[in-house]
Design an enzyme around this catalytic site. Structure first.
Site, mmCIF file in Angstrom:
data_model
loop_
_atom_site.group_PDB
_atom_site.id
_atom_site.type_symbol
_atom_site.label_atom_id
_atom_site.label_comp_id
_atom_site.label_asym_id
_atom_site.label_seq_id
_atom_site.Cartn_x
_atom_site.Cartn_y
_atom_site.Cartn_z
ATOM 1 N N LYS A 13 -11.788 17.415 -1.716
ATOM 2 C CA LYS A 13 -11.782 18.029 -3.081
ATOM 3 C C LYS A 13 -12.156 17.296 -4.389
ATOM 4 O O LYS A 13 -12.960 17.767 -5.159
ATOM 5 C CB LYS A 13 -10.187 18.785 -3.343
ATOM 6 N N ARG A 88 -0.586 24.973 -5.693
ATOM 7 C CA ARG A 88 -0.148 24.412 -4.487
ATOM 8 C C ARG A 88 0.493 25.267 -3.723
ATOM 9 O O ARG A 88 1.021 25.021 -2.532
ATOM 10 C CB ARG A 88 0.273 22.970 -4.384
ATOM 11 N N ARG A 127 -9.661 5.685 2.607
ATOM 12 C CA ARG A 127 -10.247 6.025 0.893
ATOM 13 C C ARG A 127 -10.058 4.579 0.027
ATOM 14 O O ARG A 127 -9.017 4.055 0.069
ATOM 15 C CB ARG A 127 -9.544 7.082 0.452
ATOM 16 N N ARG A 161 -4.442 4.274 -2.800
ATOM 17 C CA ARG A 161 -3.263 4.861 -3.305
ATOM 18 C C ARG A 161 -2.067 4.619 -2.492
ATOM 19 O O ARG A 161 -2.163 4.617 -1.276
ATOM 20 C CB ARG A 161 -3.504 6.496 -3.453
ATOM 21 N N ARG A 172 2.550 15.068 3.796
ATOM 22 C CA ARG A 172 1.622 15.766 2.976
ATOM 23 C C ARG A 172 1.056 16.791 3.670
ATOM 24 O O ARG A 172 0.826 18.113 2.959
ATOM 25 C CB ARG A 172 0.646 14.914 2.176
HETATM 26 P P1 AP5 Z 1 -11.022 12.914 -1.304
HETATM 27 O O1 AP5 Z 1 -12.213 13.685 -2.118
HETATM 28 O O2 AP5 Z 1 -10.362 11.831 -1.952
HETATM 29 O O3 AP5 Z 1 -10.153 14.128 -0.610
HETATM 30 P P2 AP5 Z 1 -9.062 15.133 -1.612
HETATM 31 O O4 AP5 Z 1 -9.298 16.549 -0.962
HETATM 32 O O5 AP5 Z 1 -9.212 14.935 -3.133
HETATM 33 O O6 AP5 Z 1 -7.752 14.507 -0.977
HETATM 34 P P3 AP5 Z 1 -6.557 14.157 -2.064
HETATM 35 O O7 AP5 Z 1 -5.699 13.036 -0.872
HETATM 36 O O8 AP5 Z 1 -6.915 13.580 -3.300
HETATM 37 O O9 AP5 Z 1 -5.677 15.482 -1.939
HETATM 38 P P4 AP5 Z 1 -4.112 15.627 -2.252
HETATM 39 O O10 AP5 Z 1 -4.351 17.067 -2.519
HETATM 40 O O11 AP5 Z 1 -3.307 15.013 -1.443
HETATM 41 O O12 AP5 Z 1 -3.950 14.848 -3.450
HETATM 42 P P5 AP5 Z 1 -3.528 14.760 -4.911
HETATM 43 O O13 AP5 Z 1 -3.986 13.762 -5.647
HETATM 44 O O14 AP5 Z 1 -4.046 16.374 -5.381
HETATM 45 O O15 AP5 Z 1 -11.706 12.359 0.083
HETATM 46 C C1 AP5 Z 1 -10.960 11.614 1.054
HETATM 47 C C2 AP5 Z 1 -11.928 10.577 1.716
HETATM 48 O O16 AP5 Z 1 -12.764 11.263 2.383
HETATM 49 C C3 AP5 Z 1 -12.609 9.680 0.466
HETATM 50 O O17 AP5 Z 1 -12.714 8.643 0.840
HETATM 51 C C4 AP5 Z 1 -14.001 10.362 0.803
HETATM 52 O O18 AP5 Z 1 -15.038 9.319 0.508
HETATM 53 C C5 AP5 Z 1 -13.937 11.005 2.173
HETATM 54 N N1 AP5 Z 1 -14.823 12.135 2.370
HETATM 55 C C6 AP5 Z 1 -14.782 13.246 1.627
HETATM 56 N N2 AP5 Z 1 -15.485 14.121 2.030
HETATM 57 C C7 AP5 Z 1 -16.011 13.746 3.326
HETATM 58 C C8 AP5 Z 1 -16.706 14.251 4.101
HETATM 59 N N3 AP5 Z 1 -17.382 15.631 4.199
HETATM 60 N N4 AP5 Z 1 -17.125 13.496 5.191
HETATM 61 C C9 AP5 Z 1 -16.508 12.242 5.488
HETATM 62 N N5 AP5 Z 1 -15.656 11.654 4.489
HETATM 63 C C10 AP5 Z 1 -15.493 12.480 3.402
HETATM 64 O O19 AP5 Z 1 -1.897 15.059 -4.974
HETATM 65 C C11 AP5 Z 1 -1.030 13.794 -4.845
HETATM 66 C C12 AP5 Z 1 0.393 14.277 -4.724
HETATM 67 O O20 AP5 Z 1 0.705 14.719 -6.256
HETATM 68 C C13 AP5 Z 1 0.914 15.444 -3.981
HETATM 69 O O21 AP5 Z 1 1.167 14.953 -2.568
HETATM 70 C C14 AP5 Z 1 2.082 16.069 -4.808
HETATM 71 O O22 AP5 Z 1 3.113 14.992 -4.605
HETATM 72 C C15 AP5 Z 1 1.688 15.724 -6.265
HETATM 73 N N6 AP5 Z 1 0.904 17.033 -6.883
HETATM 74 C C16 AP5 Z 1 -0.418 17.080 -7.138
HETATM 75 N N7 AP5 Z 1 -0.632 18.521 -7.421
HETATM 76 C C17 AP5 Z 1 0.504 18.933 -7.244
HETATM 77 C C18 AP5 Z 1 0.860 20.520 -7.885
HETATM 78 N N8 AP5 Z 1 -0.004 21.288 -7.932
HETATM 79 N N9 AP5 Z 1 2.079 20.822 -7.163
HETATM 80 C C19 AP5 Z 1 3.025 19.690 -6.730
HETATM 81 N N10 AP5 Z 1 2.698 18.579 -6.715
HETATM 82 C C20 AP5 Z 1 1.421 18.212 -7.036
#
Ligand code: AP5
Length: 216
Positions: A13, A88, A127, A161, A172
């Site tokens: 994402k 979410r 990552r 991270r 997660r």
């Molecule tokens: P990347 O693009 O970083 O993946 P992502 O989908 O953004 O993953 P996140 O881990 O950031 O998502 P998340 O939803 O867990 O975290 P968030 O910060 O929202 O890609 C990952 C890796 O793969 C990279 O190294 C990239 O280079 C590689 N890659 C990408 N595409 C690829 C491909 N096609 N092929 C190969 N490699 C690839 O949330 C973190 C925490 O915050 C949550 O756990 C929760 O505690 C809290 N939180 C956030 N939002 C909320 C909410 N709305 N409600 C409640 N809690 C929340």
């Protein structure tokens, strides 16, 4: 144009949101980034959120809905935005519908990035991110062109991270399947859902997203 990227942790994402920002000028709205910034700044809700994020659980709906509600008021979103990590769960999606309707806005497309769980673990564990500009990389799938130097800003410091360890990633993923995956049905019923193959290479995923953007 206003887009929502929906997918499990590590689906890509953030990677694709940054590409959409560069290509179209849409603004990435990542609740994860906003919560990490609040935690780093040591604000009251940032401190609470930090502990929850380190367990891989969801921060309270009240906090994230308030953060997004405030962000949607800001004037830099006129060319559109990309929601990344919000909503979410169904209560957050319902709150978003109300927030958008009250501002005369709507989602033009919801893009579900489908990726197998085993691939997610590999993606998350490899990552890393540029500390200066936030550009994301991967040990295997997306390395900087010059080792140790960010392609985008020339920065030389990178971070990983705290919640990208094996135990937290499992929590997660469990939370995603229980609480977030039902949004596929929610947006399917609204008629805005587009599912793409998130298992493809990064450039291929970007092409699939561009097709959705063109058709929206
Ligand atoms: P990347 O693009 O970083 O993946 P992502 O989908 O953004 O993953 P996140 O881990 O950031 O998502 P998340 O939803 O867990 O975290 P968030 O910060 O929202 O890609 C990952 C890796 O793969 C990279 O190294 C990239 O280079 C590689 N890659 C990408 N595409 C690829 C491909 N096609 N092929 C190969 N490699 C690839 O949330 C973190 C925490 O915050 C949550 O756990 C929760 O505690 C809290 N939180 C956030 N939002 C909320 C909410 N709305 N409600 C409640 N809690 C929340």
């Amino acid at each position: 144009m206003n887009l929502l990227l929906l997918g499990p942790p590590g689906a890509g994402k953030g990677t694709q949101a940054k590409r959409l920002e560069d290509a179209h000028g849409f603004v990435q709205l990542s609740t994860g980034d906003m919560l990490r910034a609040a935690a780093a700044a040591g604000t009251e809700y940032g401190k609470k959120a930090k502990a929850v994020m380190e367990r891989g659980e969801l921060v309270s709906d009240e906090i994230v809905i308030a953060i997004i509600g405030e962000r949607l008021e800001q004037p830099d979103l006129k060319d559109g935005f990309i929601l990344d990590g919000f909503p979410r769960n169904v209560p957050q999606a319902e709150a978003l519908d109300k927030l958008l309707a009250s501002r005369g806005l709507k989602l033009d497309a919801v893009i579900e990035m489908a990726v197998d769980d085993e691939a997610l673990i590999e993606r998350i564990s490899g990552r890393f991110t540029c500390s200066s500009c936030g550009k994301g990389y991967h040990d295997k799938f997306e390395r900087p062109a010059t080792e140790g130097v960010c392609d985008k800003c020339g920065g030389r410091e990178f971070t990983r991270r705290a919640d990208d360890n094996a135990q937290t990633v499992r929590s997660r993923l469990e939370v995603y399947h229980k609480q977030t995956a039902p949004l596929v049905g929610y947006y399917g019923e609204q008629g805005t859902l587009n599912t793409i193959d998130g298992m493809a290479a990064i450039d291929d995923v970007a092409r699939q997203i561009e097709e959705v953007v063109k058709a929206a």
